[in-house]
Design a protein around this motif. Structure first.
Motif, mmCIF file in Angstrom:
data_model
loop_
_atom_site.group_PDB
_atom_site.id
_atom_site.type_symbol
_atom_site.label_atom_id
_atom_site.label_comp_id
_atom_site.label_asym_id
_atom_site.label_seq_id
_atom_site.Cartn_x
_atom_site.Cartn_y
_atom_site.Cartn_z
ATOM 1 N N TRP A 169 0.899 -1.015 0.103
ATOM 2 C CA TRP A 169 0.001 -0.126 0.050
ATOM 3 C C TRP A 169 0.932 1.318 -0.062
ATOM 4 N N GLY A 170 1.811 1.208 0.904
ATOM 5 C CA GLY A 170 2.589 2.583 1.252
ATOM 6 C C GLY A 170 3.682 2.569 -0.338
ATOM 7 N N TYR A 171 4.218 1.545 -0.660
ATOM 8 C CA TYR A 171 5.229 1.598 -1.716
ATOM 9 C C TYR A 171 4.609 2.241 -3.067
ATOM 10 N N TRP A 172 3.443 1.615 -3.247
ATOM 11 C CA TRP A 172 2.797 1.696 -4.601
ATOM 12 C C TRP A 172 2.101 3.202 -4.600
ATOM 13 N N THR A 173 1.750 3.566 -3.423
ATOM 14 C CA THR A 173 1.105 5.055 -3.219
ATOM 15 C C THR A 173 2.406 6.067 -3.615
ATOM 16 N N PHE A 174 3.451 5.834 -2.752
ATOM 17 C CA PHE A 174 4.602 6.487 -3.479
ATOM 18 C C PHE A 174 4.757 6.709 -4.780
ATOM 19 N N MET A 175 5.079 5.295 -5.535
ATOM 20 C CA MET A 175 5.491 5.391 -6.758
ATOM 21 C C MET A 175 4.460 5.671 -7.745
ATOM 22 N N THR A 176 3.164 5.574 -7.503
ATOM 23 C CA THR A 176 2.117 6.003 -8.514
ATOM 24 C C THR A 176 1.600 7.348 -8.203
ATOM 25 N N GLN A 177 1.655 7.966 -7.154
ATOM 26 C CA GLN A 177 0.877 9.172 -6.778
ATOM 27 C C GLN A 177 1.538 10.495 -6.323
ATOM 28 N N ILE A 178 2.943 10.045 -5.685
ATOM 29 C CA ILE A 178 3.613 11.154 -5.427
ATOM 30 C C ILE A 178 4.052 11.980 -6.565
ATOM 31 N N ALA A 198 12.407 7.637 1.498
ATOM 32 C CA ALA A 198 11.323 6.918 1.891
ATOM 33 C C ALA A 198 11.341 5.455 0.971
ATOM 34 N N VAL A 199 11.347 5.798 -0.361
ATOM 35 C CA VAL A 199 11.694 4.554 -1.162
ATOM 36 C C VAL A 199 13.004 3.828 -0.995
ATOM 37 N N GLY A 200 13.862 4.521 -0.646
ATOM 38 C CA GLY A 200 15.329 3.934 -0.522
ATOM 39 C C GLY A 200 15.210 2.990 0.681
ATOM 40 N N THR A 201 14.928 3.596 1.800
ATOM 41 C CA THR A 201 14.698 2.709 3.015
ATOM 42 C C THR A 201 13.878 1.597 2.892
ATOM 43 N N ASN A 202 12.961 1.615 2.150
ATOM 44 C CA ASN A 202 11.854 0.577 1.983
ATOM 45 C C ASN A 202 12.710 -0.766 1.574
ATOM 46 N N SER A 203 13.639 -0.555 0.962
ATOM 47 C CA SER A 203 14.428 -1.765 0.649
ATOM 48 C C SER A 203 15.065 -2.711 1.890
ATOM 49 N N VAL A 257 -3.406 -6.848 -4.350
ATOM 50 C CA VAL A 257 -4.758 -6.291 -4.413
ATOM 51 C C VAL A 257 -4.539 -4.921 -3.933
ATOM 52 N N MET A 258 -3.752 -4.623 -2.687
ATOM 53 C CA MET A 258 -3.299 -3.466 -2.245
ATOM 54 C C MET A 258 -2.847 -2.419 -3.068
ATOM 55 N N SER A 259 -1.973 -2.798 -3.859
ATOM 56 C CA SER A 259 -1.513 -2.058 -5.123
ATOM 57 C C SER A 259 -2.359 -1.658 -6.188
ATOM 58 N N ILE A 260 -3.614 -2.247 -6.113
ATOM 59 C CA ILE A 260 -4.759 -1.929 -7.191
ATOM 60 C C ILE A 260 -5.513 -0.856 -6.229
ATOM 61 N N ILE A 261 -6.047 -1.204 -5.105
ATOM 62 C CA ILE A 261 -6.879 -0.770 -4.258
ATOM 63 C C ILE A 261 -6.304 0.986 -3.896
ATOM 64 N N ALA A 262 -4.895 0.944 -3.606
ATOM 65 C CA ALA A 262 -4.706 2.113 -2.992
ATOM 66 C C ALA A 262 -4.799 3.297 -3.943
ATOM 67 N N PRO A 263 -4.458 3.183 -5.232
ATOM 68 C CA PRO A 263 -4.676 4.276 -6.303
ATOM 69 C C PRO A 263 -6.138 4.669 -6.243
ATOM 70 N N LEU A 264 -7.104 3.642 -6.327
ATOM 71 C CA LEU A 264 -8.118 4.169 -6.391
ATOM 72 C C LEU A 264 -8.791 4.745 -5.182
ATOM 73 N N VAL A 304 -4.158 11.705 2.607
ATOM 74 C CA VAL A 304 -3.651 10.239 1.764
ATOM 75 C C VAL A 304 -2.294 9.984 2.558
ATOM 76 N N PHE A 305 -1.689 10.926 3.020
ATOM 77 C CA PHE A 305 -0.238 10.574 3.645
ATOM 78 C C PHE A 305 -0.430 9.774 4.972
ATOM 79 N N MET A 306 -1.458 10.275 5.519
ATOM 80 C CA MET A 306 -1.666 9.791 7.018
ATOM 81 C C MET A 306 -2.188 8.496 6.948
ATOM 82 N N ILE A 307 -3.155 8.070 5.743
ATOM 83 C CA ILE A 307 -3.390 6.767 5.678
ATOM 84 C C ILE A 307 -2.275 5.672 5.463
ATOM 85 N N MET A 308 -1.624 6.354 4.291
ATOM 86 C CA MET A 308 -0.072 5.598 4.214
ATOM 87 C C MET A 308 0.540 5.347 5.310
ATOM 88 N N ALA A 309 0.858 6.415 6.133
ATOM 89 C CA ALA A 309 1.650 6.322 7.443
ATOM 90 C C ALA A 309 0.926 5.330 8.356
#
Length: 487
Positions: free
Chosen positions: A278-287, A375-380, A411-418, A436-441
């Motif tokens: 949820w967090g990773y794909w919100t970062f990568m698709t919406q930020i 954020a994306v870097g430390t995800n690793s 499924v989360m990566s599909i729902i998150a952008p929606l 959006v950021f608070m939900i991600m956090a």
């Protein structure tokens, strides 16, 4: 070293009796999978970068026609891959367990690469409809990738090296994305045009398939390259801490579905993977949209800025890998502590970055880029945490478990952008984005909290549902009960 890690200590001492080269065939296998995942992600993102050139109405070269697709059609094209990818996650785990990770990776990458070579012709022959079908088939063939990788790692990675070897493998996905972003612009502008983007990624996939066919192996026992010394080191290390099927009979074991789905550590693993996605794909698709609409910084049109988060993810992943190896070699951390510490780094630092992004104003756009990159870097770091935890819980069914958790996570990566589309009705409204950021956090916080509280590295009793007898000819080592944590 935690006092309760008795089996870990014994395993390390016994494995140490069989010396192994610092670099061996197990590292070669990891590098082969690294490049395999590199190719897989080149094949996955090639359309994302090529479609810009394909829809460029200012193109003047008649040999490479542009397509007047609507934004809705563009979305269908880009999402069609993931519908196919989602559908084969769970079957992929079963197929990898039944036929082995090597053959499944071979067919997956080979078929996907062949379809990539056919993509320009499909666009010309059947427009977007045929391309959608082709992308669906590519996703369908790639659904077995991660389950197959886990199935292979379960037999190749000694417990003390699981996190490190897994991180080496998974880092290939970021490297492939960086390569594709880096060369796509030059390829599209060359005399070979946008079709060369698909030809390059397809050819890389075909080449990798041949190399994998020659040098890849499901396990040390099936490798023609490995020395008996290294093979004995890996097998003894695995046998000391688990009832691992070192004699290649895992495919014959019935999958304990009910016991898997009633296992608390498994559910914690599923939840934390869903939270991560949820967090990773919100970062990568919406930020990128947020930064352009609210902060006035278009990172998508800047190749360097677009690749920056992926580059940070790759480099920090390798850095975490080195740190983990030093700590484990010095026996500073148990596996349980290591998994949870690195997973916390990989989810709670991005959580803090997400909260901070919600309060960045237009005057600090560069700070937003830094926060996104961190954020994306430390995800690793999660590669050393939850990602490899499947193998800790059950080496025999790691591929099946990965198929289940990756299916749910996608499924989360599909729902998150929606969900973002429902919340953000005005892309210039910073208050809506803050929500959006608070939900991600919140997802990052709750997912990791549950993992560090209820997650485990204990071998699960259902790893070996069929009783085995020590006097069978194929049992090479006496194994210990799997009720203690291991390194």
């Amino acid at each position: 070293m935690l006092p309760k890690d008795v089996s870990a200590k014994n395993a390390g001492e016994n494995a140490a009796k069989i010396e192994s080269p610092r670099l061996g065939v197990r590292h070669l296998q990891s590098m082969l999978i690294f490049f395999g995942l590199c190719v897989v992600f080149m094949l996955r993102v090639n359309l994302s970068v090529a479609i810009v050139a394909m829809m460029d109405r200012n193109a003047t070269n008649p040999d490479f026609p542009e397509y007047a697709w609507s934004e809705q059609t563009k979305s269908l094209l880009l999402s069609s891959f993931f519908w196919g990818y989602f559908s084969t996650q769970i079957p992929g785990g079963q197929l990898a367990q039944r036929f082995g990770g090597k053959v499944m990776l071979l067919f997956s990458v080979g078929i996907s690469a062949f379809l990539a070579l056919f993509t320009p012709f499909s666009a010309k022959l059947g427009d977007w409809q045929l391309m959608c079908a082709l992308r669906f088939l590519q996703g369908f063939s790639q659904g077995v990738i991660y389950p197959s990788t886990h199935t292979i790692l379960a037999k190749w990675a000694p417990p003390a090296e699981r996190g490190v070897l897994a991180t080496l493998c998974f880092s290939g996905s970021q490297f492939g994305t960086i390569v594709m972003l880096g060369v796509s612009g030059a390829l599209a502008a060359s005399k070979y045009g946008w079709p060369s983007i698909f030809y390059l990624s397809g050819c890389c996939g075909i080449i990798w398939s041949f190399v994998w066919l020659l040098w890849g192996a499901d396990s040390p026992r099936q490798s023609k390259l490995i020395t008996s010394q290294e093979r004995n080191y890996i097998e003894s290390a695995l046998a000391e801490v688990s009832k691992c099927a070192i004699d290649e009979t895992a495919a014959k074991l019935p999958t304990p579905w009910l016991r898997i789905f009633t296992s608390v550590p498994f559910w914690m693993l599923l939840i934390v993977n869903c939270s991560y996605n949820w967090g990773y794909w919100t970062f990568m698709t919406q930020i990128p949209t947020y930064m352009k609409s609210v902060l006035g910084k278009d990172i998508q049109s800047n190749a360097l800025l677009s690749a920056l988060p992926y580059t940070a993810n790759l480099l920090l992943g390798l850095g975490f890998c080195a740190i983990a190896q030093v700590l484990l070699s010095a026996q500073v951390l148990s596996t349980n502590a290591s998994r949870k510490i690195f997973n916390t780094i990989g989810m709670w630092i991005p959580m803090a970055a997400a909260i901070a992004l919600g309060f960045v104003n237009a005057d600090n756009a560069d700070l937003a880029v830094i926060l996104l990159t961190v954020a994306v870097g430390t995800n690793s770091a999660t590669f050393l945490g939850a990602f490899v935890n499947h193998i800790d819980l059950s080496p025999n069914f790691a591929g099946t478990m990965m198929g289940i958790t990756n299916c749910a996570a996608n499924v989360m990566s599909i729902i998150a952008p929606l969900v973002v589309g429902v919340i953000v009705t005005d892309t210039t409204n910073s208050t809506q984005w803050r929500f959006v950021f608070m939900i991600m956090a919140l997802y990052y916080f709750v997912g990791n909290l549950l993992f560090i509280t209820f997650g485990s590295t204990k071998l699960q009793p259902w790893n070996q549902p069929v009783e085995r007898h020590e006097n069978q000819e194929h049992i090479k080592f006496r194994v210990v009960a799997g009720d203690q944590e291991h390194i």
